[in-house]
Structures are given as C-alpha cells and as structure tokens.
Design a protein around this motif. Structure first.
Motif, PDB file in Angstrom:
ATOM      1  N   ARG A  74       0.871  -1.171   0.000  1.00 41.22           N
ATOM      2  CA  ARG A  74       0.000   0.000   0.000  1.00 41.22           C
ATOM      3  C   ARG A  74       0.909   1.223   0.000  1.00 41.22           C
ATOM      4  NH1 ARG A  74      -5.104   1.284   1.096  1.00 41.22           N
ATOM      5  NH2 ARG A  74      -5.675  -0.843   1.625  1.00 41.22           N
ATOM      6  N   CYS A  75       0.525   2.259  -0.731  1.00 43.11           N
ATOM      7  CA  CYS A  75       1.327   3.478  -0.745  1.00 43.11           C
ATOM      8  C   CYS A  75       0.822   4.388   0.369  1.00 43.11           C
ATOM      9  CB  CYS A  75       1.209   4.168  -2.104  1.00 43.11           C
ATOM     10  SG  CYS A  75       2.308   5.575  -2.293  1.00 43.11           S
ATOM     11  N   CYS A  76       1.681   4.715   1.326  1.00 39.62           N
ATOM     12  CA  CYS A  76       1.295   5.585   2.439  1.00 39.62           C
ATOM     13  C   CYS A  76       2.123   6.863   2.378  1.00 39.62           C
ATOM     14  CB  CYS A  76       1.534   4.895   3.773  1.00 39.62           C
ATOM     15  SG  CYS A  76       0.502   3.452   4.040  1.00 39.62           S
ATOM     16  N   TYR A  77       1.489   7.952   2.082  1.00 44.13           N
ATOM     17  CA  TYR A  77       2.135   9.283   2.048  1.00 44.13           C
ATOM     18  C   TYR A  77       3.313   9.342   1.079  1.00 44.13           C
ATOM     19  CZ  TYR A  77      -0.341   8.760   6.473  1.00 44.13           C
ATOM     20  OH  TYR A  77      -1.273   8.437   7.422  1.00 44.13           O
ATOM     21  N   GLY A  78       3.296   8.478   0.067  1.00 43.15           N
ATOM     22  CA  GLY A  78       4.402   8.464  -0.891  1.00 43.15           C
ATOM     23  C   GLY A  78       5.507   7.495  -0.493  1.00 43.15           C
ATOM     24  N   GLY A  79       5.246   6.713   0.553  1.00 43.40           N
ATOM     25  CA  GLY A  79       6.212   5.690   0.960  1.00 43.40           C
ATOM     26  C   GLY A  79       5.521   4.337   1.019  1.00 43.40           C
ATOM     27  N   PHE A  80       6.192   3.387   1.683  1.00 41.84           N
ATOM     28  CA  PHE A  80       5.623   2.049   1.826  1.00 41.84           C
ATOM     29  C   PHE A  80       4.658   2.002   3.006  1.00 41.84           C
ATOM     30  CE2 PHE A  80       9.894   1.543  -0.066  1.00 41.84           C
ATOM     31  CZ  PHE A  80       9.529   0.937  -1.261  1.00 41.84           C
ATOM     32  N   SER A  81       3.940   0.906   3.121  1.00 40.88           N
ATOM     33  CA  SER A  81       3.052   0.718   4.276  1.00 40.88           C
ATOM     34  C   SER A  81       3.920   0.371   5.495  1.00 40.88           C
ATOM     35  CB  SER A  81       2.083  -0.422   3.991  1.00 40.88           C
ATOM     36  OG  SER A  81       2.808  -1.632   3.900  1.00 40.88           O
ATOM     37  N   PRO A  82       3.384   0.529   6.708  1.00 46.90           N
ATOM     38  CA  PRO A  82       4.203   0.254   7.901  1.00 46.90           C
ATOM     39  C   PRO A  82       4.814  -1.148   7.920  1.00 46.90           C
ATOM     40  CG  PRO A  82       2.212   1.405   8.544  1.00 46.90           C
ATOM     41  CD  PRO A  82       2.069   1.096   7.076  1.00 46.90           C
ATOM     42  N   PHE A  83       4.077  -2.175   7.478  1.00 45.01           N
ATOM     43  CA  PHE A  83       4.641  -3.528   7.525  1.00 45.01           C
ATOM     44  C   PHE A  83       5.834  -3.663   6.568  1.00 45.01           C
ATOM     45  CE2 PHE A  83       5.087  -7.902   6.006  1.00 45.01           C
ATOM     46  CZ  PHE A  83       5.398  -8.523   7.206  1.00 45.01           C
ATOM     47  N   VAL A  84       5.627  -3.226   5.319  1.00 43.37           N
ATOM     48  CA  VAL A  84       6.718  -3.325   4.341  1.00 43.37           C
ATOM     49  C   VAL A  84       7.896  -2.468   4.799  1.00 43.37           C
ATOM     50  CG1 VAL A  84       7.400  -2.736   1.977  1.00 43.37           C
ATOM     51  CG2 VAL A  84       5.285  -4.002   2.385  1.00 43.37           C
ATOM     52  N   LYS A  85       7.603  -1.283   5.333  1.00 47.89           N
ATOM     53  CA  LYS A  85       8.675  -0.399   5.811  1.00 47.89           C
ATOM     54  C   LYS A  85       9.426  -1.054   6.959  1.00 47.89           C
ATOM     55  CE  LYS A  85      11.192   3.223   5.635  1.00 47.89           C
ATOM     56  NZ  LYS A  85      11.706   3.539   6.907  1.00 47.89           N
ATOM     57  N   ASN A  86       8.697  -1.748   7.805  1.00 48.08           N
ATOM     58  CA  ASN A  86       9.332  -2.448   8.919  1.00 48.08           C
ATOM     59  C   ASN A  86      10.336  -3.479   8.394  1.00 48.08           C
ATOM     60  OD1 ASN A  86       9.869  -3.505  11.436  1.00 48.08           O
ATOM     61  ND2 ASN A  86       7.726  -3.647  12.039  1.00 48.08           N
ATOM     62  N   ILE A  87       9.906  -4.254   7.391  1.00 49.25           N
ATOM     63  CA  ILE A  87      10.798  -5.244   6.787  1.00 49.25           C
ATOM     64  C   ILE A  87      12.042  -4.547   6.212  1.00 49.25           C
ATOM     65  CG2 ILE A  87      11.031  -6.845   4.825  1.00 49.25           C
ATOM     66  CD1 ILE A  87       9.405  -8.102   7.000  1.00 49.25           C
TER      67      ILE A  87
END
Ligand SMILES: Cc1cc2nc3c(=O)[nH]c(=O)nc-3n(C[C@H](O)[C@H](O)[C@H](O)COP(=O)(O)O)c2cc1C
Lengths: 167, 212
Positions: A74-87
């Motif tokens: 999912r695109c969140c604010y122009g970045g990744f979603s929290p789960f993907v960002k966590n990875i």
C-alpha cells in the motif's frame, strides 16, 4: 531466488501469484513483527543479522541470496506501508556500516556482491499525484542505497487491479 | 500557544532526534508558550495521547531517517493520527519536522520530509516547515558544543529560522543542512567508531564484513 515483500494476506497473494516456484521466498503481512530499535546491533554485535530474533532477523541474508526483489505495498504518504517499511528497516544488515561516496553523496559499502533487480507495485485508492512522485523518487533513492537495479515501479488502485500484472 | 514536541526515535537514550529538540527548546522560551513532550517509541498510540494531541496549535516532530523514509513504528502512529484528525474538525494545527540522518548530507532527508507533507495533506493539517540535518551520527557526541560553534556552526541559522516560524505560526521553505566539518572527517570518525564498537562487543574488526 525471488524475494517477495508484501503487506498482503495469503489469500490475496495467492490470487496475484498463483504458481510460485519452490525456491522463491514470500513475506506476507504479520502483525507479530517487531520493529527496528535503532541499535545497530546488526553491524556491531551480530554483523549481518538483526539482534531481534523473530521471523525477520535474517533479512540481510535473504536479500544476499536474491536476484530479484518484488515489493507489493500500500502506498502511504508516498512511501511504503508500515509492515513493508518495517521489513525494509530490518534489512539494513544487508549493508556494511562503512561509507562510500556515490554520485557525490554518502552511502553504505556493500556487504554482499549480488546485484538485485527491484520491482515495486504500489496500491491504494487515493494515491495523490504528489504521493506518486514521492514514491518514484523513494524507490530510486532506495536503489542507490541498496546498489541495485530498478525494474518496474507501478501504481494500482486496488489489490484486485494487480491481478495478472505482477511478473 | 501550545506546542507538542514529538520524539520519533525508537531509542530511549542517546537519540540524535532528542538532542536536536533540546537545541530548539531554548529558542522557543517565551511567556505565552507552553511545550509538552510525547515519545512515539512504539507503533501504537494510546487513546489519551491521540485525543490530547488535537489540543495543540503546533506539533514539532523529530525523528531519524530510516531507509530514506519515516521509521515504521512512527509511520504506524501517523496513520492512527490521520484517522483521528480527519474525523475531528480542528484543522488549524501546524506541523514542523526535524529529520536527521546518518549520512553527511542534510538533503538526504528530503523524501521523508515530503512524506510528512503528504501526511499533513491527508490528515488535514497545515505544513509549517521542515529542517533536514545530516551527520546525525555525531549529534549526541557534540550535544554540549554550543549552538553556532564548531560542527554546529551551520545549524544556528536554520534553527533560528525554524524557531521564528514556529513562534509566528508561519510557514517557510524546508531547509537541508550538513554539519560544519569536512565530509571526509565525518566518514573517518564514523568508521573508527564502528571498529571501536565491534571490539567492545568482543569481536574483531574484520567481523564488520561478516557474511551469512
Ligand atoms: C534501520 C535504519 C535505517 C537507516 N537509514 C538511513 C538512511 O537511509 N539514510 C541515512 O542517512 N541514515 C540512515 N540511518 C541512520 C539514522 O538516520 C541515524 O543514525 C540517526 O542519527 C538516528 O537518529 P536517532 O538517534 O534520533 O534515532 C538509518 C538507521 C537505521 C537504524
């Protein structure tokens, strides 16, 4: 191998990628994941591995064995979603702590020699034009830091819209 | 005017983000200013925190750059806040952010700043200004160096501008700044630092390059 990093549930992933070769690795949404605590233990205590030993402590090693990384987020604010960002936050053991200067900027040295092809599929109903631009620049910046190649950066309105589109 | 400082590093101690907010604080000291502090170290905010935050005129975030973006735990908090702020009808909160990164160049924080701006649009808040700072790895070490001196020479004017804008509830262009030391020194010092740390952990220098 191919490494899939996704924030999807397994039933949705199954619809997008119906037949998966045995040696590919898939990371799907898991609410039990711990987040990076910024300790740099992955560089100076257990170099190459995260000190948090949940199921995501060996992201560095997985990346080192991947020819291709496919991110579905999912695109969140122009970045990744929290789960993907966590990875991704938990993936810095892939890099070496020392610095190199690349394109006139500071980045990290490589720990491994493999060069990854990175493909990113963003989805979400209300991705604004500005978010889309941020996301494109983000994947470029990530590719400089991972010293990898970018294949596709695509945007979709929904998970269903991605069916048949992920190669 | 009520200001909330939001500490966005997961580190409880020795955080560069925290030391940067501490630098900002004295510049905001005035009779009519009340500053409260919140720690967002976990991916989940409690209901009281969320409800309190709507009562501030100004939110000042400080967080580290993680993988060219916002740390995942903080991103979770922002998503919770977005859904609360959009359902509440107070729309005049202004947001300022200090983002620091380990690389030397302050401009490497640009995309995280854009994400904060994008978050403001989605949450219905107003963007004030962002300050992106490079060389975060030495921020805690130089904590006691007075603002405007030595490595902090380049930070003085950006901090003054940010503080003035906050005090006036005004918006300003985002600023990106690197520390006032040659990049090669920073690189060298950091690399010596890793070698000292790994030895202190009972490993050898060459283990920095270990492969799994
Ligand atoms: C998971 C992780 C990812 C990071 N990614 C970046 C990055 O992409 N670019 C950068 O310059 N620094 C990066 N850093 C370094 C931090 O931004 C830097 O250490 C910062 O000073 C930490 O601030 P804090 O002490 O407030 O947590 C990263 C650090 C961690 C732990």
């Amino acid at each position: 191998m191919k490494l899939f990093i996704c924030d999807l549930e397994s039933k949705d992933f199954g619809k997008l990628i119906p037949d998966l070769p045995d040696d590919d690795k898939v990371i799907l949404y898991d609410e039990s994941i711990q987040h990076c605590i910024g300790c740099f233990g992955c560089w100076i205590k257990t170099p190459g591995a995260c000190v948090i030993r949940d199921r995501y402590g060996d992201m560095g090693e997985y990346l080192s064995k991947s020819q291709e990384v496919i991110i579905i987020s999912r695109c969140c604010y122009g970045g990744f979603s929290p789960f993907v960002k966590n990875i991704l936050d938990r993936s810095i053991p892939y890099l070496h702590p020392d610095f190199v200067i690349k394109n006139g900027e500071m980045h990290h040295k490589r720990r491994y020699k493999n060069v990854i092809d990175l493909n990113v599929y963003f989805y979400g109903e209300n991705i604004t034009e500005k978010e889309r631009q941020t996301a494109q620049k983000l994947v470029k910046a990530n590719s400089v830091n991972l010293d990898c190649n970018i294949g596709r950066i695509l945007f979709f309105k929904s998970i269903e819209e991605m069916e048949g589109q992920i190669l | 005017m009520k200001i909330a400082f939001i500490y966005g590093s997961p580190k409880a101690k020795y955080s560069a983000s925290a030391s940067l907010l501490q630098e900002l604080k004295p510049l905001l000291e005035q009779d009519d200013i009340a500053i409260s502090e919140y720690n967002f170290r976990k991916p989940l905010l409690n209901k009281e925190e969320i409800e309190q935050l709507i009562n501030y005129d100004i939110l000042v975030f400080a967080f580290p750059l993680y993988v060219d973006g916002i740390p995942s735990h903080l991103l979770n908090c922002l998503i919770q806040l977005e859904s609360f702020f959009t359902s509440a009808n107070k729309k005049d909160i202004k947001v300022y952010s200090i983002v620091n990164c380990g690389f030397y160049e302050g401009h490497q924080n640009k995309l995280a700043m854009e994400m904060m701006e994008n978050w403001c649009s989605k949450a219905g808040l107003k963007w004030g200004q962002g300050l992106g700072i490079g060389g975060g790895g030495m921020m805690v070490m130089i904590k006691n160096v007075p603002m405007g001196q030595g490595p902090k020479k380049s930070l003085e004017e950006p901090f003054r501008q940010l503080a003035n804008n906050i005090l006036n509830g005004a918006s300003g262009e985002n600023i990106f700044v690197s520390p006032n030391i040659p990049r090669i020194f920073y690189k060298f010092a950091a690399e010596i630092g890793w070698r000292k740390s790994i030895k202190a952990n009972g490993l050898k220098k060459k283990d920095l390059s270990a492969r799994k």
